[in-house]
Design a protein around this motif. Structure first.
Motif, PDB file in Angstrom:
ATOM      1  N   LEU A 121       6.683 -51.545 -40.580  1.00 45.55           N
ATOM      2  CA  LEU A 121       6.509 -52.350 -41.790  1.00 45.55           C
ATOM      3  C   LEU A 121       5.483 -51.721 -42.716  1.00 45.55           C
ATOM      4  CD1 LEU A 121       6.565 -55.970 -40.313  1.00 45.55           C
ATOM      5  CD2 LEU A 121       8.398 -54.792 -41.526  1.00 45.55           C
ATOM      6  N   LYS A 122       4.424 -51.182 -42.145  1.00 47.86           N
ATOM      7  CA  LYS A 122       3.398 -50.540 -42.969  1.00 47.86           C
ATOM      8  C   LYS A 122       3.951 -49.282 -43.639  1.00 47.86           C
ATOM      9  CE  LYS A 122      -0.732 -49.647 -44.568  1.00 47.86           C
ATOM     10  NZ  LYS A 122      -1.295 -50.470 -45.682  1.00 47.86           N
ATOM     11  N   THR A 123       4.664 -48.470 -42.875  1.00 52.63           N
ATOM     12  CA  THR A 123       5.183 -47.209 -43.403  1.00 52.63           C
ATOM     13  C   THR A 123       6.272 -47.426 -44.446  1.00 52.63           C
ATOM     14  OG1 THR A 123       4.677 -46.074 -41.325  1.00 52.63           O
ATOM     15  CG2 THR A 123       6.283 -45.027 -42.786  1.00 52.63           C
ATOM     16  N   GLU A 124       7.226 -48.291 -44.150  1.00 55.16           N
ATOM     17  CA  GLU A 124       8.397 -48.455 -45.006  1.00 55.16           C
ATOM     18  C   GLU A 124       8.183 -49.402 -46.181  1.00 55.16           C
ATOM     19  OE1 GLU A 124      11.241 -46.719 -44.736  1.00 55.16           O
ATOM     20  OE2 GLU A 124      10.201 -45.593 -43.160  1.00 55.16           O
ATOM     21  N   HIS A 125       7.333 -50.454 -45.981  1.00 50.03           N
ATOM     22  CA  HIS A 125       7.221 -51.494 -47.014  1.00 50.03           C
ATOM     23  C   HIS A 125       5.782 -51.756 -47.459  1.00 50.03           C
ATOM     24  CE1 HIS A 125      11.437 -52.360 -46.274  1.00 50.03           C
ATOM     25  NE2 HIS A 125      11.180 -52.628 -45.001  1.00 50.03           N
ATOM     26  N   GLY A 126       4.825 -51.094 -46.842  1.00 46.27           N
ATOM     27  CA  GLY A 126       3.433 -51.350 -47.196  1.00 46.27           C
ATOM     28  C   GLY A 126       2.952 -52.721 -46.776  1.00 46.27           C
ATOM     29  N   ILE A 127       3.593 -53.286 -45.751  1.00 46.39           N
ATOM     30  CA  ILE A 127       3.251 -54.633 -45.273  1.00 46.39           C
ATOM     31  C   ILE A 127       2.297 -54.525 -44.095  1.00 46.39           C
ATOM     32  CG2 ILE A 127       4.151 -56.703 -44.142  1.00 46.39           C
ATOM     33  CD1 ILE A 127       6.777 -56.250 -45.696  1.00 46.39           C
ATOM     34  N   SER A 128       1.130 -55.159 -44.203  1.00 47.85           N
ATOM     35  CA  SER A 128       0.180 -55.153 -43.098  1.00 47.85           C
ATOM     36  C   SER A 128      -0.446 -56.514 -42.836  1.00 47.85           C
ATOM     37  CB  SER A 128      -0.924 -54.122 -43.354  1.00 47.85           C
ATOM     38  OG  SER A 128      -1.589 -54.387 -44.580  1.00 47.85           O
ATOM     39  N   THR A 129      -0.051 -57.545 -43.592  1.00 48.12           N
ATOM     40  CA  THR A 129      -0.562 -58.902 -43.383  1.00 48.12           C
ATOM     41  C   THR A 129       0.591 -59.891 -43.439  1.00 48.12           C
ATOM     42  OG1 THR A 129      -0.914 -59.425 -45.728  1.00 48.12           O
ATOM     43  CG2 THR A 129      -2.694 -58.248 -44.576  1.00 48.12           C
ATOM     44  N   SER A 130       0.349 -61.079 -42.910  1.00 54.61           N
ATOM     45  CA  SER A 130       1.390 -62.109 -42.952  1.00 54.61           C
ATOM     46  C   SER A 130       1.679 -62.559 -44.380  1.00 54.61           C
ATOM     47  CB  SER A 130       0.984 -63.307 -42.081  1.00 54.61           C
ATOM     48  OG  SER A 130      -0.234 -63.875 -42.529  1.00 54.61           O
ATOM     49  N   ALA A 131       0.650 -62.542 -45.240  1.00 51.31           N
ATOM     50  CA  ALA A 131       0.867 -62.917 -46.640  1.00 51.31           C
ATOM     51  C   ALA A 131       1.807 -61.932 -47.321  1.00 51.31           C
ATOM     52  CB  ALA A 131      -0.463 -62.987 -47.375  1.00 51.31           C
ATOM     53  N   GLU A 132       1.622 -60.645 -47.059  1.00 54.16           N
ATOM     54  CA  GLU A 132       2.504 -59.633 -47.636  1.00 54.16           C
ATOM     55  C   GLU A 132       3.915 -59.742 -47.068  1.00 54.16           C
ATOM     56  OE1 GLU A 132      -1.003 -56.265 -48.318  1.00 54.16           O
ATOM     57  OE2 GLU A 132       0.316 -56.159 -46.554  1.00 54.16           O
ATOM     58  N   LEU A 133       4.007 -60.088 -45.798  1.00 56.05           N
ATOM     59  CA  LEU A 133       5.307 -60.256 -45.160  1.00 56.05           C
ATOM     60  C   LEU A 133       6.074 -61.420 -45.781  1.00 56.05           C
ATOM     61  CD1 LEU A 133       7.310 -59.578 -42.860  1.00 56.05           C
ATOM     62  CD2 LEU A 133       5.914 -61.033 -41.357  1.00 56.05           C
ATOM     63  N   ALA A 134       5.402 -62.553 -45.939  1.00 50.72           N
ATOM     64  CA  ALA A 134       6.049 -63.725 -46.545  1.00 50.72           C
ATOM     65  C   ALA A 134       6.448 -63.443 -47.985  1.00 50.72           C
ATOM     66  CB  ALA A 134       5.117 -64.929 -46.469  1.00 50.72           C
ATOM     67  N   GLU A 135       5.596 -62.735 -48.719  1.00 53.46           N
ATOM     68  CA  GLU A 135       5.905 -62.409 -50.112  1.00 53.46           C
ATOM     69  C   GLU A 135       7.130 -61.496 -50.202  1.00 53.46           C
ATOM     70  OE1 GLU A 135       3.697 -60.660 -54.126  1.00 53.46           O
ATOM     71  OE2 GLU A 135       2.829 -60.299 -52.145  1.00 53.46           O
ATOM     72  N   TRP A 136       7.226 -60.513 -49.302  1.00 53.94           N
ATOM     73  CA  TRP A 136       8.363 -59.597 -49.315  1.00 53.94           C
ATOM     74  C   TRP A 136       9.662 -60.353 -49.085  1.00 53.94           C
ATOM     75  CZ3 TRP A 136      12.522 -57.756 -46.687  1.00 53.94           C
ATOM     76  CH2 TRP A 136      13.014 -56.503 -47.037  1.00 53.94           C
ATOM     77  N   LEU A 137       9.685 -61.248 -48.108  1.00 53.54           N
ATOM     78  CA  LEU A 137      10.894 -62.016 -47.818  1.00 53.54           C
ATOM     79  C   LEU A 137      11.289 -62.894 -48.996  1.00 53.54           C
ATOM     80  CD1 LEU A 137      10.239 -62.996 -44.092  1.00 53.54           C
ATOM     81  CD2 LEU A 137      12.090 -61.539 -44.939  1.00 53.54           C
ATOM     82  N   THR A 138      10.291 -63.470 -49.675  1.00 51.24           N
ATOM     83  CA  THR A 138      10.581 -64.308 -50.833  1.00 51.24           C
ATOM     84  C   THR A 138      11.131 -63.486 -51.992  1.00 51.24           C
ATOM     85  OG1 THR A 138       8.863 -65.919 -50.240  1.00 51.24           O
ATOM     86  CG2 THR A 138       9.594 -65.892 -52.529  1.00 51.24           C
ATOM     87  N   GLU A 139      10.451 -62.406 -52.330  1.00 51.44           N
ATOM     88  CA  GLU A 139      10.823 -61.632 -53.510  1.00 51.44           C
ATOM     89  C   GLU A 139      12.106 -60.830 -53.304  1.00 51.44           C
ATOM     90  OE1 GLU A 139       9.443 -61.962 -56.425  1.00 51.44           O
ATOM     91  OE2 GLU A 139       8.077 -63.445 -55.543  1.00 51.44           O
ATOM     92  N   GLN A 140      12.317 -60.304 -52.110  1.00 50.24           N
ATOM     93  CA  GLN A 140      13.482 -59.456 -51.860  1.00 50.24           C
ATOM     94  C   GLN A 140      14.730 -60.235 -51.477  1.00 50.24           C
ATOM     95  OE1 GLN A 140      13.490 -56.109 -52.385  1.00 50.24           O
ATOM     96  NE2 GLN A 140      11.382 -56.324 -53.112  1.00 50.24           N
ATOM     97  N   TRP A 141      14.545 -61.366 -50.777  1.00 48.91           N
ATOM     98  CA  TRP A 141      15.698 -62.070 -50.211  1.00 48.91           C
ATOM     99  C   TRP A 141      15.720 -63.572 -50.496  1.00 48.91           C
ATOM    100  CZ3 TRP A 141      19.711 -59.417 -48.344  1.00 48.91           C
ATOM    101  CH2 TRP A 141      19.506 -58.083 -47.979  1.00 48.91           C
ATOM    102  N   ASP A 142      14.758 -64.089 -51.248  1.00 47.80           N
ATOM    103  CA  ASP A 142      14.678 -65.535 -51.516  1.00 47.80           C
ATOM    104  C   ASP A 142      14.594 -66.344 -50.222  1.00 47.80           C
ATOM    105  OD1 ASP A 142      14.710 -65.922 -54.424  1.00 47.80           O
ATOM    106  OD2 ASP A 142      16.661 -64.925 -54.317  1.00 47.80           O
ATOM    107  N   VAL A 143      14.009 -65.764 -49.191  1.00 45.62           N
ATOM    108  CA  VAL A 143      13.726 -66.474 -47.939  1.00 45.62           C
ATOM    109  C   VAL A 143      12.260 -66.900 -47.994  1.00 45.62           C
ATOM    110  CG1 VAL A 143      13.539 -66.278 -45.436  1.00 45.62           C
ATOM    111  CG2 VAL A 143      15.468 -65.234 -46.627  1.00 45.62           C
TER     112      VAL A 143
END
Length: 424
Positions: A330-352
């Motif tokens: 997740l860090k390498t491919e999406h720059g995700i390293s926290t739960s807040a960033e993870l939740a934001e990615w799912l919302t912005e990319q997939w409306d989840v």
């Protein structure tokens, strides 16, 4: 302080839907089911009652709640019960009356720590036992209390949740016995939030602390989860019998008289019926429990199929996936390293839309999410009724569609065929 994360997420869902997005709403913790006709009629028949009423609540509702507790093997008299406009204000008034620092499990419902701060106290965070939720690990609790006292804190209470929000897990009997033992040793009041008690999937396995610490436990409950009546704002506290419980109840009742005066009368009359053990209402709870269990288990299976760590849901309607096995990827491919960033990615990319675990007291660098499944039941009462009455809720088109969308989103988060090599 900011607006509650759960309510903010609900606003996010509404805004994205208004913009025409196909949202998978997995954030807000409402039960999202229709009002039972019997309760609707009871409320409507009392709509003309505009008096304030007793501060503690009307006698018929208090007697009904006492009967509810007694049927759940917690003998209760109506004089031990105090009603209020939802469990949130009741818990706030209770924390204020106890006047001290509060042990809160990590993770835990967002409002426990927030309300503790609002009454001028401090939360003492203690991790839950591995694979459990809703109560601090008793092996960690004792040293945490010694450390807190050494630091000048004043521990006065412990909050437990049966079953847990956010994990959907349930503390074991061993854990709860241990918590009660430590509470006895340190003279702490146990606040047992049992708002989801009727939604424990195995009704024979609810280890309420009243069993082992009856003189120091206050139990909270309400109508918002088992009957999906969150907007009616009606909850109750059950205090222990005897002088200690009476003194504490008097302090909370005094606060109530200055803050909300009295619970709304129409909701109280509906509550008197809801807690009366009417067969049709027992059936509604049974169906609701089956629905929540079925959908939460299916959602947990989706996350688990991608090699995620998922606490087994045992009650309520929540799932708690941990993306730790994917951290490097997740860090390498999406720059995700926290739960807040993870939740934001799912919302912005997939409306989840989910809520990051950090909002519930998990470590800021965690990769956990709180997933609430009732948003999948439908967008109107007709859809929700169909899901509730279905023998197989997973076969209902909009539920299966949302589950497929979730699966696609998680699959899109990481290339499934690269998972085993890239995340280890």
């Amino acid at each position: 302080m900011t607006i509650s994360a759960t309510l903010a997420a609900n606003e996010t869902i509404a805004a994205r839907r208004a913009a025409g997005r196909d949202v998978v709403p997995l954030a807000f913790g409402g039960a999202n089911l229709p009002v039972h006709p019997a309760l609707r009629e009871a409320y409507a028949s009392a709509a003309s009652l505009a008096d304030y009423g007793p501060v503690a609540g009307i006698k018929s509702a208090r007697e009904a709640l006492a009967g509810y507790f007694t049927r759940h093997d917690v003998p209760t008299d109506a004089d031990q019960v105090l009603l209020g406009p939802g469990t949130k204000p009741l818990l706030f008034a209770l924390l204020q009356a106890l006047d001290g620092d509060v042990v809160v499990a990590s993770p835990a419902w967002v409002s426990y720590a927030a309300q503790t701060a609002m009454v001028g106290s401090r939360p003492i965070r203690v991790p839950a036992s591995a694979g459990e939720g809703g109560a601090p690990d008793p092996e960690l609790l004792r040293p945490a209390l010694f450390q807190a006292i050494k630091a000048g804190m004043r521990p006065r209470s412990i909050i437990v949740t049966l079953p847990d929000n956010p994990t959907g897990a349930l503390p074991s009997e061993t854990t709860m016995r241990g918590v009660c033992s430590v509470a006895e040793e340190f003279g702490l009041t146990i606040i047992s939030d049992e708002i989801y008690r009727d939604l424990v999937f195995d009704q024979a396995a609810v280890p309420t602390p009243v069993q082992w610490a009856p003189d120091r436990t206050v139990v909270s409950t309400g109508l918002s989860k088992n009957f999906a009546l969150g907007g009616w704002r009606l909850g109750g506290l059950r205090f222990s019998a005897g002088p200690t419980g009476e003194r504490l109840m008097k302090r909370v009742r005094t606060a109530a008289s200055e803050i909300w005066s009295t619970p709304p009368l129409p909701a109280q009359h509906a509550a008197a019926l809801a807690w009366s053990d009417l067969p049709a209402l027992r059936d509604r709870i049974d169906r609701s429990r089956h629905l929540h269990c079925t959908v939460a288990s299916a959602v947990a299976d989706i996350f688990r199929s991608y090699d995620l760590e998922v606490v087994k849901p045992r009650g309520a309607f929540y799932v708690w996936p941990d993306f730790e096995p994917w951290r490097a990827y997740l860090k390498t491919e999406h720059g995700i390293s926290t739960s807040a960033e993870l939740a934001e990615w799912l919302t912005e990319q997939w409306d989840v839309v989910t809520i990051p675990g950090s909002e519930f007291g998990d470590a800021p660098g965690s990769l956990t999410l709180r997933v609430a499944v009732p948003g999948l039941y439908g967008i109107n009462d007709a859809q929700r009724t169909e899901v509730l009455e279905a023998d197989d809720p997973l076969s209902v088109p909009w539920v299966s569609h949302a589950l497929a969308r979730l699966d696609t989103a998680v699959n899109g988060l990481v290339a499934a065929d690269q998972l085993l090599t890239a995340s280890r």
